[in-house]
Design a protein around this motif. Structure first.
Motif, mmCIF file in Angstrom:
data_model
loop_
_atom_site.group_PDB
_atom_site.id
_atom_site.type_symbol
_atom_site.label_atom_id
_atom_site.label_comp_id
_atom_site.label_asym_id
_atom_site.label_seq_id
_atom_site.Cartn_x
_atom_site.Cartn_y
_atom_site.Cartn_z
ATOM 1 N N PHE A 1 0.937 -1.191 0.151
ATOM 2 C CA PHE A 1 0.157 0.188 0.165
ATOM 3 C C PHE A 1 0.881 1.257 -0.110
ATOM 4 O O PHE A 1 2.168 0.927 0.214
ATOM 5 N N GLN A 2 0.116 2.531 -0.172
ATOM 6 C CA GLN A 2 0.819 3.529 -0.139
ATOM 7 C C GLN A 2 1.728 3.765 0.952
ATOM 8 O O GLN A 2 1.036 3.591 2.176
ATOM 9 N N ASP B 1 -8.675 1.942 -2.092
ATOM 10 C CA ASP B 1 -7.955 2.786 -3.334
ATOM 11 C C ASP B 1 -6.471 2.834 -3.157
ATOM 12 O O ASP B 1 -5.673 3.075 -4.099
ATOM 13 N N ASP B 2 -6.069 2.968 -1.939
ATOM 14 C CA ASP B 2 -4.699 3.249 -1.379
ATOM 15 C C ASP B 2 -3.980 1.759 -1.419
ATOM 16 O O ASP B 2 -2.598 1.765 -1.400
ATOM 17 N N LEU C 1 -1.967 -0.867 -3.344
ATOM 18 C CA LEU C 1 -1.505 -0.788 -4.719
ATOM 19 C C LEU C 1 -1.253 -2.186 -5.619
ATOM 20 O O LEU C 1 -1.242 -2.410 -6.558
ATOM 21 N N GLY C 2 -1.394 -3.197 -4.718
ATOM 22 C CA GLY C 2 -1.418 -4.477 -5.261
ATOM 23 C C GLY C 2 -1.401 -5.774 -4.160
ATOM 24 O O GLY C 2 -1.398 -5.759 -3.055
#
Length: 108
Positions: free
Chosen positions: A75-76, A98-99, A101-102
């Motif tokens: 995540f971010q 949404d934060d 990333l994968g």
């Protein structure tokens, strides 16, 4: 991660509860990091503990998060609302879906 205990908080809406991976205290090259540096360089990977019902789209329909409990995620780095559980040293975050990333692929 505590697999037998219920999460300390239940996320709602688009939020996901993540237990941040523990920092190892050394770099990949084996250099020891000071405690202050370890606090600055918090890991940006973790395990999903719980998910909310999902965000609402423009038509008012729920869009569930694309992750599930147990997923290892990235995540971010400076996102989410951090808290420590009472009587424990679990570093947990409430992060907007949404934060994330994968998702790491599961080992075969």
């Amino acid at each position: 991660m505590r697999t037998t205990d219920a999460p300390s908080i239940r996320p709602v809406g688009k939020y996901v509860l993540i237990e941040r991976d523990k920092h190892q205290g050394t770099t990949a090259a084996g250099i020891l990091l000071s405690e202050s540096q370890q606090k600055k360089e918090r890991p940006w990977r973790g395990t999903v503990l719980a998910i909310g019902a999902g965000a609402l789209d423009k038509e008012g329909e729920r869009v569930p998060p694309q992750v599930k409990p147990g997923d290892k995620v990235v995540f971010q780095q400076w996102t989410g609302h951090r808290f420590l559980t009472e009587g424990d040293d679990q570093d947990q975050l409430l992060v907007a879906a949404d934060d994330i990333l994968g998702v790491f692929a599961s080992p075969t």
